[in-house]
Structure formats: structure tokens, C-alpha cells
Design an enzyme around this catalytic site. Structure first.
Site, PDB file in Angstrom:
ATOM      1  N   ALA A 171       5.949  42.552  32.477  1.00 22.46           N
ATOM      2  CA  ALA A 171       6.275  41.233  33.034  1.00 22.46           C
ATOM      3  C   ALA A 171       5.146  40.734  33.928  1.00 22.46           C
ATOM      4  CB  ALA A 171       7.562  41.341  33.844  1.00 22.46           C
ATOM      5  N   PHE A 182       2.601  38.636  32.904  1.00 21.36           N
ATOM      6  CA  PHE A 182       1.513  38.044  32.122  1.00 21.36           C
ATOM      7  C   PHE A 182       2.000  36.747  31.461  1.00 21.36           C
ATOM      8  CE2 PHE A 182      -1.128  37.265  28.466  1.00 21.36           C
ATOM      9  CZ  PHE A 182      -2.406  37.571  28.906  1.00 21.36           C
ATOM     10  N   LYS A 188       4.643  34.636  32.034  1.00 20.23           N
ATOM     11  CA  LYS A 188       5.736  34.321  32.970  1.00 20.23           C
ATOM     12  C   LYS A 188       6.706  33.297  32.408  1.00 20.23           C
ATOM     13  CE  LYS A 188       3.652  35.454  37.421  1.00 20.23           C
ATOM     14  NZ  LYS A 188       4.647  36.415  37.879  1.00 20.23           N
ATOM     15  N   ASN A 210      -1.794  41.438  43.641  1.00 17.46           N
ATOM     16  CA  ASN A 210      -1.254  40.085  43.510  1.00 17.46           C
ATOM     17  C   ASN A 210      -0.123  39.847  44.499  1.00 17.46           C
ATOM     18  OD1 ASN A 210       1.574  39.344  42.156  1.00 17.46           O
ATOM     19  ND2 ASN A 210       0.956  41.340  41.325  1.00 17.46           N
ATOM     20  N   ASN A 247      12.709  39.166  31.845  1.00 18.73           N
ATOM     21  CA  ASN A 247      12.744  39.711  33.206  1.00 18.73           C
ATOM     22  C   ASN A 247      13.173  38.595  34.160  1.00 18.73           C
ATOM     23  OD1 ASN A 247      11.550  40.167  35.900  1.00 18.73           O
ATOM     24  ND2 ASN A 247      10.610  41.987  35.011  1.00 18.73           N
ATOM     25  N   ASN A 290      14.725  42.410  38.039  1.00 20.87           N
ATOM     26  CA  ASN A 290      13.608  42.762  38.914  1.00 20.87           C
ATOM     27  C   ASN A 290      14.083  42.779  40.361  1.00 20.87           C
ATOM     28  OD1 ASN A 290      11.221  43.082  40.223  1.00 20.87           O
ATOM     29  ND2 ASN A 290      10.245  41.232  39.430  1.00 20.87           N
ATOM     30  N   SER A 299       9.731  43.340  43.251  1.00 21.58           N
ATOM     31  CA  SER A 299       8.491  42.653  43.598  1.00 21.58           C
ATOM     32  C   SER A 299       8.307  42.704  45.113  1.00 21.58           C
ATOM     33  CB  SER A 299       8.539  41.195  43.155  1.00 21.58           C
ATOM     34  OG  SER A 299       7.486  40.502  43.778  1.00 21.58           O
ATOM     35  N   ASN A 343       6.565  40.682  46.708  1.00 18.14           N
ATOM     36  CA  ASN A 343       6.125  39.348  47.138  1.00 18.14           C
ATOM     37  C   ASN A 343       7.252  38.350  47.354  1.00 18.14           C
ATOM     38  OD1 ASN A 343       3.429  40.277  46.827  1.00 18.14           O
ATOM     39  ND2 ASN A 343       3.704  40.060  44.611  1.00 18.14           N
ATOM     40  N   THR A 344       8.494  38.808  47.220  1.00 18.32           N
ATOM     41  CA  THR A 344       9.654  37.983  47.564  1.00 18.32           C
ATOM     42  C   THR A 344      10.342  38.688  48.731  1.00 18.32           C
ATOM     43  OG1 THR A 344       9.931  37.190  45.305  1.00 18.32           O
ATOM     44  CG2 THR A 344      11.874  37.087  46.712  1.00 18.32           C
ATOM     45  N   LYS A 386      14.291  47.176  37.203  1.00 20.13           N
ATOM     46  CA  LYS A 386      12.883  47.505  37.453  1.00 20.13           C
ATOM     47  C   LYS A 386      12.717  47.871  38.925  1.00 20.13           C
ATOM     48  CE  LYS A 386       8.181  45.882  36.778  1.00 20.13           C
ATOM     49  NZ  LYS A 386       7.340  44.936  36.035  1.00 20.13           N
ATOM     50  N   ASN A 407       7.207  48.898  39.292  1.00 22.85           N
ATOM     51  CA  ASN A 407       6.501  47.677  39.690  1.00 22.85           C
ATOM     52  C   ASN A 407       5.236  48.065  40.485  1.00 22.85           C
ATOM     53  OD1 ASN A 407       6.011  44.908  40.332  1.00 22.85           O
ATOM     54  ND2 ASN A 407       8.214  44.529  40.197  1.00 22.85           N
ATOM     55  N   GLY A 431      -2.572  48.854  38.210  1.00 23.86           N
ATOM     56  CA  GLY A 431      -3.732  49.398  37.519  1.00 23.86           C
ATOM     57  C   GLY A 431      -3.952  50.874  37.820  1.00 23.86           C
ATOM     58  N   TYR A 475      -0.127  45.801  32.012  1.00 24.81           N
ATOM     59  CA  TYR A 475      -0.641  44.462  32.298  1.00 24.81           C
ATOM     60  C   TYR A 475      -2.128  44.562  32.671  1.00 24.81           C
ATOM     61  CZ  TYR A 475      -0.993  39.797  34.520  1.00 24.81           C
ATOM     62  OH  TYR A 475      -1.357  38.521  34.867  1.00 24.81           O
TER      63      TYR A 475
HETATM   64  C1  LIG Z   1      -0.825  39.492  38.273  1.00 25.83           C
HETATM   65  C2  LIG Z   1       0.449  40.272  38.124  1.00 25.83           C
HETATM   66  C3  LIG Z   1       1.678  39.611  38.129  1.00 25.83           C
HETATM   67  C4  LIG Z   1       2.853  40.339  37.981  1.00 25.83           C
HETATM   68  N1  LIG Z   1       4.051  39.668  37.949  1.00 25.83           N
HETATM   69  C5  LIG Z   1       5.206  40.352  37.752  1.00 25.83           C
HETATM   70  C6  LIG Z   1       6.446  39.687  37.647  1.00 25.83           C
HETATM   71  O1  LIG Z   1       6.530  38.452  37.684  1.00 25.83           O
HETATM   72  N2  LIG Z   1       7.560  40.435  37.477  1.00 25.83           N
HETATM   73  C7  LIG Z   1       7.530  41.804  37.385  1.00 25.83           C
HETATM   74  O2  LIG Z   1       8.576  42.428  37.205  1.00 25.83           O
HETATM   75  N3  LIG Z   1       6.355  42.463  37.465  1.00 25.83           N
HETATM   76  C8  LIG Z   1       5.206  41.778  37.639  1.00 25.83           C
HETATM   77  N4  LIG Z   1       4.027  42.452  37.710  1.00 25.83           N
HETATM   78  C9  LIG Z   1       4.027  43.941  37.646  1.00 25.83           C
HETATM   79  C10 LIG Z   1       3.764  44.453  36.225  1.00 25.83           C
HETATM   80  O3  LIG Z   1       4.777  44.031  35.347  1.00 25.83           O
HETATM   81  C11 LIG Z   1       3.668  45.994  36.182  1.00 25.83           C
HETATM   82  O4  LIG Z   1       4.911  46.538  36.555  1.00 25.83           O
HETATM   83  C12 LIG Z   1       2.611  46.529  37.117  1.00 25.83           C
HETATM   84  O5  LIG Z   1       1.476  45.678  37.149  1.00 25.83           O
HETATM   85  C13 LIG Z   1       2.137  47.934  36.709  1.00 25.83           C
HETATM   86  O6  LIG Z   1       1.533  47.930  35.443  1.00 25.83           O
HETATM   87  P1  LIG Z   1      -0.064  47.866  35.226  1.00 25.83           P
HETATM   88  O7  LIG Z   1      -0.667  48.886  36.143  1.00 25.83           O
HETATM   89  O8  LIG Z   1      -0.259  48.173  33.776  1.00 25.83           O
HETATM   90  O9  LIG Z   1      -0.475  46.487  35.570  1.00 25.83           O
HETATM   91  C14 LIG Z   1       2.821  41.751  37.847  1.00 25.83           C
HETATM   92  C15 LIG Z   1       1.580  42.398  37.835  1.00 25.83           C
HETATM   93  C16 LIG Z   1       0.405  41.699  37.953  1.00 25.83           C
HETATM   94  C17 LIG Z   1      -0.908  42.422  37.920  1.00 25.83           C
END
Ligand SMILES: Cc1cc2nc3c(=O)[nH]c(=O)nc-3n(C[C@H](O)[C@H](O)[C@H](O)COP(=O)(O)O)c2cc1C
Length: 350
Positions: free
Chosen positions: A61, A63, A65, A110, A138, A169, A172, A174-175, A210, A239, A261, A311
Site C-alpha cells: 500500500a 504506491f 493510493k 515518509n 487498504n 491499516n 501508519s 503519520n496519522t 496491518k 508498516n 526499505g 514498495y
Molecule cells: C512513500 C510511502 C508511502 C506509504 N503509504 C502507505 C499507506 O498509505 N498505507 C500503508 O498501509 N502503508 C504505506 N506505506 C508502507 C508500505 O506499504 C510498506 O508497509 C512499507 O514501506 C515496508 O515495505 P518496503 O520496505 O518494501 O517499502 C508507505 C510506504 C512508503 C515508502
């Protein structure tokens, strides 16, 4: 090679602008369907949540949105795509800049805060663009809404027919206060609400949670107990993390927000292992956090993940990453003399 040249251009560009560019490109629907399709036998296929998956790699989730490009994502070799996070009403998210590349760490920070077009608009878009692969949706609450449980229910009702599975979810960073929903009493209330909703519906679709990676062992044990008792359908682990930034190298390491990452890989693996051990295979897990090649994908499966999402690796390794991982994964599984990916799930969890 082409992507490497393109990537060095992207590295100089604001990450959100680069992302908008990628979405615009994928919306053009110019990727031929067979280009990244893996010539596969049954090695990578599995059935999870009652759904058949061609391979274990999904798009995480964040990427896509607003559900604009999921049909292009399948063409890149992903077996499933999770759109969102989508909230009941549209919202702008937090002020920019709010996405930072950490090139020295293969990571992103982010603090987007769920910018999205809202459930009505996204519902219409999906209705007009039938899915050609497995679609997860999501969902989350609007920022200002204190009664968050109600927001989840609104989105579940809206998307239950359209989605193959729904992800709630609660993680996050950020909320504000969202992660308080990991509290046992609050999550029990939320699960009861879902059970009540499902009681009146014939079709049974997976509704999964999540979670944050920032949980200690006693929190994981308490959550596992309630998840087993209530027989939840599944988890996405994990997350982004707010812990562990001090060890990073990049100048952006102190930016506010969730870290994803490479540096998240081991952190999420520990959480997956612990839940898997507690569940003893009874609750499926989608593993996310730093999956970037066949080796990291295989490790997560061996920790207990049935499926995977990524992602950040798209940003650092390019759009073909899912297709490459699948090829590498197939070789690793065969090398170990296994017939199917599900034989590897959880073998390193003890
Ligand atoms: C730029 C960005 C935005 C993301 N937005 C969401 C989101 O809207 N909802 C969510 O559940 N996770 C969000 N994630 C978290 C990813 O879905 C994932 O759980 C997390 O990045 C770990 O995977 P990765 O290391 O492969 O990126 C976001 C991640 C990134 C990098």
C-alpha cells in the site's frame, strides 16, 4: 541499463514528483502483458485467504493510493496489488516535503498522512476498470475523525464487493493516535465490529490487519492471543518503523516519518517470526519491509510469511523488481530441493 540512467535522473528529483511521473507513465497502459510474465510451473503458486496467487510478490500500500494503475502493476510481474490507504472523505495529507530518499541506506522516510481522493471517487474508478489480478484495498480513518472505528466500517461496506481482501491499516505513524489501536481493548472492539458486519453478509472475504513493527515481545504475545481467540483472517507485517533511524548513514536520516526499505528488513523479520511462532501456521501473514531480491524474499518466507509485499525496492531497483525476485526465488527454492513455496514458510521461525 535504461533504468539505471533513468534512476540517476530520478535521484535528483523530488521523490513525490518522481512518483507522480511513475503513476502517469503506468496509466498509459503501454506495458505489453507478457513482457514480465514469469514462465512458471507450480513452484511459486499458493492459495492464501482462499485466493489463488500466481507468485508471492505483491505491491504494498502507498504506491497506488488512488487505485489508478493496478492493472499495469500485474503486468510488471506482481501477483497482487494493494491500493490505498483510502479514507472515507478525500484529504490532502501532511504539508510537503514529506517523502525523502535515503540513497546511502536504500531507504525512504515518509510522513504523507494518507493523501487520497476518498472512497467514493476510488470506488467509481475501480468500478470502471475491472481488475486483472488480485486486488487488496487498504483502508484507514480520516485524520480529524476521532471515532476511527466508524470510518473503517464505512470503507469496508463500500469496498467489500470490489476487493479480493481488505486491509485495515492501524499502523501508519503519520496519522496522530492511529497506532493506539494496537491496544488490546481497542483492537478487540474493532474485531468485534468486523465480526458483527460479517454475520449479515453471505460472501466471506478476508479482512486483515496491518501492524506496526514497533511492538515488544509482550505486546506481540498479547495481540497473538486475541487474534487466535477471535480467529482473524490475517496480518500484514509490517508498516514503516519510527525506531532505528540512529544507525542510518544518510543526511536525511532525521526527517520525521516512517522508515521503509533495507533498514526495516531485519526489524520486520523479527516481528514476523514471533507472530508465526505464536500462530503455529493458523493465521496467514503477508510480510513487508525491505524485500528487494530473491534472498530477502526467501528469508521473509522462512520467517513465516505466506506472501510478500514491497514498495521501496521499486524506487531503488526499478519497475522490473518483482519479476527479478520471482526468478531468483524460484531458483533458491529448487536449489533447496523444495517443490513449492509453501514448504518454506516458517522453517526458520524457531
Ligand atoms: C512513500 C510511502 C508511502 C506509504 N503509504 C502507505 C499507506 O498509505 N498505507 C500503508 O498501509 N502503508 C504505506 N506505506 C508502507 C508500505 O506499504 C510498506 O508497509 C512499507 O514501506 C515496508 O515495505 P518496503 O520496505 O518494501 O517499502 C508507505 C510506504 C512508503 C515508502
Amino acid at each position: 541499463m535504461l533504468y539505471q540512467i533513468f534512476n540517476s535522473f530520478l535521484k535528483q528529483t523530488d521523490p513525490e514528483v518522481a512518483h507522480e511521473f511513475a503513476i502517469k507513465f503506468l496509466k498509459k497502459k503501454i506495458i505489453p502483458f507478457d513482457l514480465f510474465k514469469l514462465k512458471t510451473d507450480n513452484t511459486l503458486k499458493s492459495k492464501v485467504f482462499g485466493i489463488n496467487f500466481q507468485n508471492p510478490i505483491g505491491l504494498a500500500a502507498g504506491f497506488d493510493k488512488n487505485a489508478e494503475v493496478y492493472n499495469s502493476i500485474y503486468k510488471l510481474g506482481f501477483a497482487f496489488s494493494e491500493v490505498g490507504t483510502i479514507t472515507p472523505k478525500p484529504q490532502d495529507g501532511n504539508p510537503k516535503p514529506r517523502v525523502f530518499r535515503l540513497n546511502s541506506d536504500n531507504a525512504i522516510i515518509n510522513s504523507l498522512g494518507f493523501p487520497n481522493e476518498g472512497m467514493e471517487r476510488v470506488y467509481e474508478r475501480i468500478k470502471n476498470n475491472p481488475k486483472q489480478g488480485v486486488l487488496g484495498i487498504n483502508i484507514g480513518p480520516n485524520k480529524e475523525n476521532a471515532t476511527k472505528e466508524d470510518d473503517y466500517l464505512l470503507c469496508i461496506k463500500k469496498f467489500y464487493q470490489q476487493a479480493d481482501y481488505i486491509t485495515i491499516n492501524i499502523s501508519s505513524p503519520n496519522t496522530p493516535n492511529l497506532r493506539n489501536l494496537h491496544d488490546i481493548k481497542k483492537i478487540t472492539d474493532l474485531i468485534n465490529l468486523l465480526h458483527n458486519f460479517k454475520k449479515n453478509i453471505k460472501e466471506n472475504k478476508a479482512i486483515i490487519f496491518k501492524l506496526s513493527p514497533n511492538l515488544d515481545n509482550s505486546e506481540i504475545d498479547a495481540l497473538s492471543e486475541i487474534f487466535l481467540e477471535k480467529k482473524i483472517d490475517g496480518l500484514v507485517l509490517t508498516n514503516t518503523t519510527v525506531v532505528g533511524k540512529e544507525l542510518l548513514l544518510d543526511i536525511n536520516k532525521n526527517k520525521e516519518g516512517g522508515l521503509s526499505g533495507y533498514p526495516l528488513n531485519l526489524i520486520s523479520n523479527q516481528v514476523i517470526k514471533k507472530f508465526y511462532k505464536n500462530f503455529k501456521g493458523k493465521i496467514p501473514i503477508i510480510g513487508a519491509g525491505g524485500v528487494s531480491d530473491g534472498f530477502s524474499a526467501y528469508e521473509k518466507i522462512k520467517c513465516g510469511a505466506n506472501l510478500l509485499q514491497l514498495y521501496t525496492a521499486i524506487v531503488f531497483r526499478g519497475p522490473y523488481v518483482a519479476s527479478r525476485i520471482n526468478k531468483e526465488l524460484m531458483n533458491l527454492i529448487r536449489k533447496d530441493g523444495l517443490k513449492n513455496i509453501s514448504d518454506a514458510v516458517g522453517v526458520n521461525a524457531n
